[in-house]
Design a protein around this motif. Structure first.
Motif, PDB file in Angstrom:
ATOM      1  N   ASP A 187       0.833  -1.210   0.000  1.00 48.89           N
ATOM      2  CA  ASP A 187       0.000   0.000   0.000  1.00 48.89           C
ATOM      3  C   ASP A 187       0.864   1.255   0.000  1.00 48.89           C
ATOM      4  O   ASP A 187       0.535   2.244  -0.675  1.00 48.89           O
ATOM      5  CB  ASP A 187      -0.929   0.010   1.220  1.00 48.89           C
ATOM      6  CG  ASP A 187      -2.051  -1.012   1.107  1.00 48.89           C
ATOM      7  OD1 ASP A 187      -2.300  -1.484  -0.032  1.00 48.89           O
ATOM      8  OD2 ASP A 187      -2.666  -1.346   2.144  1.00 48.89           O
ATOM      9  N   GLU A 188       1.963   1.217   0.759  1.00 51.80           N
ATOM     10  CA  GLU A 188       2.852   2.382   0.810  1.00 51.80           C
ATOM     11  C   GLU A 188       3.540   2.596  -0.539  1.00 51.80           C
ATOM     12  O   GLU A 188       3.698   3.741  -0.994  1.00 51.80           O
ATOM     13  CB  GLU A 188       3.895   2.201   1.915  1.00 51.80           C
ATOM     14  CG  GLU A 188       4.931   3.318   2.017  1.00 51.80           C
ATOM     15  CD  GLU A 188       4.332   4.687   2.294  1.00 51.80           C
ATOM     16  OE1 GLU A 188       4.989   5.701   1.932  1.00 51.80           O
ATOM     17  OE2 GLU A 188       3.222   4.768   2.863  1.00 51.80           O
ATOM     18  N   ILE A 189       3.935   1.504  -1.197  1.00 51.51           N
ATOM     19  CA  ILE A 189       4.548   1.618  -2.531  1.00 51.51           C
ATOM     20  C   ILE A 189       3.568   2.284  -3.496  1.00 51.51           C
ATOM     21  O   ILE A 189       3.919   3.212  -4.239  1.00 51.51           O
ATOM     22  CB  ILE A 189       4.966   0.230  -3.064  1.00 51.51           C
ATOM     23  CG1 ILE A 189       6.134  -0.341  -2.255  1.00 51.51           C
ATOM     24  CG2 ILE A 189       5.331   0.315  -4.547  1.00 51.51           C
ATOM     25  CD1 ILE A 189       7.458   0.338  -2.458  1.00 51.51           C
ATOM     26  N   GLN A 190       2.310   1.820  -3.467  1.00 52.51           N
ATOM     27  CA  GLN A 190       1.304   2.389  -4.365  1.00 52.51           C
ATOM     28  C   GLN A 190       1.015   3.842  -4.023  1.00 52.51           C
ATOM     29  O   GLN A 190       0.757   4.667  -4.910  1.00 52.51           O
ATOM     30  CB  GLN A 190       0.021   1.557  -4.303  1.00 52.51           C
ATOM     31  CG  GLN A 190       0.160   0.161  -4.905  1.00 52.51           C
ATOM     32  CD  GLN A 190       0.629   0.196  -6.345  1.00 52.51           C
ATOM     33  OE1 GLN A 190       0.187   1.020  -7.153  1.00 52.51           O
ATOM     34  NE2 GLN A 190       1.549  -0.710  -6.669  1.00 52.51           N
ATOM     35  N   LYS A 191       1.065   4.180  -2.752  1.00 48.74           N
ATOM     36  CA  LYS A 191       0.851   5.553  -2.329  1.00 48.74           C
ATOM     37  C   LYS A 191       1.939   6.456  -2.907  1.00 48.74           C
ATOM     38  O   LYS A 191       1.660   7.569  -3.397  1.00 48.74           O
ATOM     39  CB  LYS A 191       0.856   5.631  -0.802  1.00 48.74           C
ATOM     40  CG  LYS A 191       0.721   7.048  -0.250  1.00 48.74           C
ATOM     41  CD  LYS A 191       0.834   7.046   1.273  1.00 48.74           C
ATOM     42  CE  LYS A 191       0.840   8.474   1.827  1.00 48.74           C
ATOM     43  NZ  LYS A 191       1.044   8.488   3.307  1.00 48.74           N
ATOM     44  N   ARG A 192       3.176   6.000  -2.875  1.00 45.62           N
ATOM     45  CA  ARG A 192       4.291   6.789  -3.400  1.00 45.62           C
ATOM     46  C   ARG A 192       4.163   6.982  -4.916  1.00 45.62           C
ATOM     47  O   ARG A 192       4.444   8.070  -5.440  1.00 45.62           O
ATOM     48  CB  ARG A 192       5.621   6.113  -3.049  1.00 45.62           C
ATOM     49  CG  ARG A 192       5.887   6.112  -1.546  1.00 45.62           C
ATOM     50  CD  ARG A 192       7.140   5.341  -1.156  1.00 45.62           C
ATOM     51  NE  ARG A 192       7.282   5.331   0.305  1.00 45.62           N
ATOM     52  CZ  ARG A 192       8.297   4.807   0.968  1.00 45.62           C
ATOM     53  NH1 ARG A 192       9.279   4.212   0.290  1.00 45.62           N
ATOM     54  NH2 ARG A 192       8.335   4.846   2.290  1.00 45.62           N
TER      55      ARG A 192
END
Length: 469
Positions: free
Chosen positions: A302-307
Motif C-alpha cells: 500500500d505504501e509503494i502504491q501511495k508513493r
C-alpha cells in the motif's frame, strides 16, 4: 527473430583507433540453433602499433599481424554477410560498452553507415547483464568463481571453462552456450524474455511508460543490485537516459523542500533518482523481483502504491527535478568547455550525421576501383570523410594516391606513432616501454622472450618506415 552472437579480438582497447584482428559471428534461430557463421582474421591496420597487453591476451604472433587480409577487406565481406542474414538481434558479452561501439566506429572510419547494427530492423543487446540478473534470481543457474572480495566473477573465461579463451570463435560459442542455459531454465527464461523487450531505446521507453513500476538491475562495485523504480521523464539533455524515482524513498520527504534544498538532496547518497540508459539494453524486470529484496520488502504494498500515486499527481515537483537536472548539466558543461581538439576518429558522436550528399559519395567510393576513388576525396563536404578516404586509399592502394596526399597521411601517422605524450592510441615509445617491462618480468622464460623479440622487431620495422615522414 533470429540472433547473431559475436565476439571481437582487437589490436587494443581504443574503440576509436584500434582495429579488429579477429571476429566471429554466429547466426541462430530464436531457439539458438546455429544456421550460419562467419569467421574473419585480419592483419594489423597500416599506421597502427598494437597494444602489447592485447597481444598477450590474444596470443597473435607477428605472422598474424602481417599476413592476413586487411581489416577493410574483411569488413567488406562481413558487411555483405550480415546484410544477407536480414534483420537480426546482435548479442555479445559486455558488447554494449565495447564490441558494438568498436564496430560502429570502424564502420565510421571505413566510410560505412556507422549504426548498421541497430538500424534497418536490426537490434543490439548484451548477454552479460542478462547473465548477472539470472544469477541473482537463481544462484545455481551458472557456476561462478568468487573474486577476492567474495563476489561472483562474471569474466567470460571464469563462466565457461574453455581452452583458447580470448579467441573469437570459442568466446562466441561460449556466449551462445551461456544464453542457452538461461533460455532453457524455467526460472531464468523470464529474464531472457524481459531482456528482449528493451533492446532499443524506443522499446525500453515503451516498457517504462507502460508499466507503473519496474525492477531495474544495476551492476557496480562488483555486485548486482535491484531497484524498484517509477519512470518520471527522459533527461532534459541526454534523452536516452530515463530518470526514475527509487521507491525506497518517500516523495513526501522531498516534495515540500525548497528548490536549493531539493537540489542538495538529489545529489546525496543513496540516490533518490536512478538513471536507466535506455540505449544500453537494460534488464528491466517485474516489480515482484525487487519487492522481495531489502529494503523494499520492509515497505508495505500500500505504501509503494501511495508513493506512485503521489508522483503521478505532482507535476510541479517533477518539473522542479527536471530543472535541477538541467542546471546540474549546465554547471558541469561550463567546467569542461576547454576540451582538446578531437581527432577525426573520435568524432562519431560529436560530429553529427553525414549529409545526404556525403552519404551518396560514400556509396560511390566503395563501388569505384581504387584509382577512381581518388577524385572523390575532395568532393566530400565534411573534412572527416576526406581524411578517411585518403587514409583508406593509402592503406589499400598507396600507389594510386597522389604524392601530396600520401605525404599528408604518412606525416599524420608519424606524428601519432612517435608522440611522447599519453595518447588514446598506442605509440612506439609506449610499446617499447611495455616490451622492456615484460622482458624484466620474464627474463628466464625463453619462449616469452623470443615472442617479445619478434614483436619488438615488428614495431622496429614500422618505426623505420615512418621515422622520416
Amino acid at each position: 527473430m533470429n540472433f547473431v552472437f559475436a565476439d571481437l579480438e582487437t589490436s587494443g582497447a581504443s574503440t576509436s583507433f584500434d582495429c579488429v584482428l579477429e571476429a566471429c559471428f554466429i547466426l541462430t534461430n530464436d531457439r539458438l540453433q546455429e544456421l550460419d557463421r562467419i569467421h574473419i582474421k585480419n592483419r594489423l591496420e597500416e599506421g597502427l602499433v598494437p597494444n602489447l597487453g592485447a597481444l598477450n591476451v590474444t596470443g597473435f604472433d607477428v605472422n598474424w599481424l602481417k599476413q592476413n587480409p586487411s581489416p577493410y577487406q574483411s569488413n567488406q565481406i562481413l558487411e555483405k554477410k550480415l546484410l544477407s542474414w536480414g534483420p537480426v538481434v546482435f548479442l555479445g558479452f559486455n558488447s554494449q560498452l565495447f564490441d558494438w561501439v568498436f564496430l560502429s566506429k570502424t564502420f565510421f572510419r571505413y566510410l560505412k553507415p556507422p549504426y548498421f547494427l541497430n538500424t534497418k530492423g536490426n537490434k543490439i543487446g548484451d548477454v552479460l547483464p542478462v547473465i548477472r540478473a539470472a544469477k541473482l534470481v537463481d544462484s545455481s543457474v551458472i557456476e561462478t568463481k568468487l573474486t577476492e572480495k567474495g563476489n561472483p566473477s562474471f569474466k567470460l573465461s571464469d563462466l565457461m571453462k574453455h581452452q583458447d579463451a580470448h579467441g573469437a570463435v570459442p568466446d562466441t560459442e561460449a556466449v551462445k552456450s551461456l544464453s542457452e542455459i538461461i533460455l532453457k531454465n524455467p526460472k531464468t527464461k523470464p529474464i531472457w524474455d524481459s531482456s528482449l523487450m528493451t533492446l532499443s531505446r524506443q522499446d525500453c521507453g515503451n516498457v517504462l511508460t507502460k508499466e507503473k513500476i519496474v525492477t531495474n538491475t544495476e551492476w557496480f562495485y562488483g555486485r548486482l543490485r535491484m531497484y524498484v523504480t517509477k519512470f518520471l521523464f527522459s533527461h532534459p539533455v541526454y534523452v536516452a537516459w530515463a530518470m526514475c524515482w527509487d521507491l525506497q524513498h518517500s516523495p513526501e520527504d522531498y516534495i515540500k523542500l525548497e528548490y536549493k534544498d531539493l537540489k542538495v538532496a538529489l545529489n546525496k547518497q543513496p540516490k533518490v533518482i536512478r538513471t536507466i540508459k535506455t540505449n544500453r539494453s537494460p534488464v528491466l524486470l517485474n516489480p515482484s523481483y525487487g519487492l522481495k529484496t531489502d529494503p523494499y520488502k520492509n515497505i508495505s504494498p500500500d505504501e509503494i502504491q501511495k508513493r506512485v500515486h503521489i508522483l503521478d499527481n505532482s507535476p510541479e515537483f517533477i518539473e522542479r527535478i527536471n530543472s535541477i537536472l538541467t542546471e546540474i548539466h549546465e554547471e558541469k558543461s561550463s567546467k569542461n568547455e576547454n576540451k582538446e581538439n578531437l581527432q577525426p576518429e573520435e568524432t562519431l558522436y560529436s560530429g553529427g550525421f553525414a549529409s545526404p550528399s556525403d552519404s551518396s559519395l560514400m556509396e560511390k567510393f566503395h563501388l569505384a576501383d581504387w584509382k577512381e576513388k581518388v577524385p572523390l576525396i575532395e568532393k566530400f563536404s565534411d573534412e572527416r570523410y576526406s581524411f578517411f578516404a585518403k587514409r583508406l586509399i593509402y592503406q589499400e592502394a598507396s600507389d594510386v594516391l597522389p604524392e601530396n596526399f600520401k605525404k599528408e597521411i604518412m606525416k599524420n601517422i608519424a606524428d601519432r606513432l612517435f608522440s611522447t605524450n599519453k595518447q588514446q592510441w598506442t605509440t612506439i615509445p609506449e610499446f617499447y616501454r611495455s616490451i622492456d617491462d615484460m622482458r624484466n618480468k620474464n627474463e628466464n622464460d625463453e619462449k616469452i622472450m623470443k615472442k617479445l623479440d619478434e614483436y619488438n622487431n615488428f614495431v622496429m620495422e614500422i618505426e623505420k618506415k615512418y621515422e622520416a615522414a
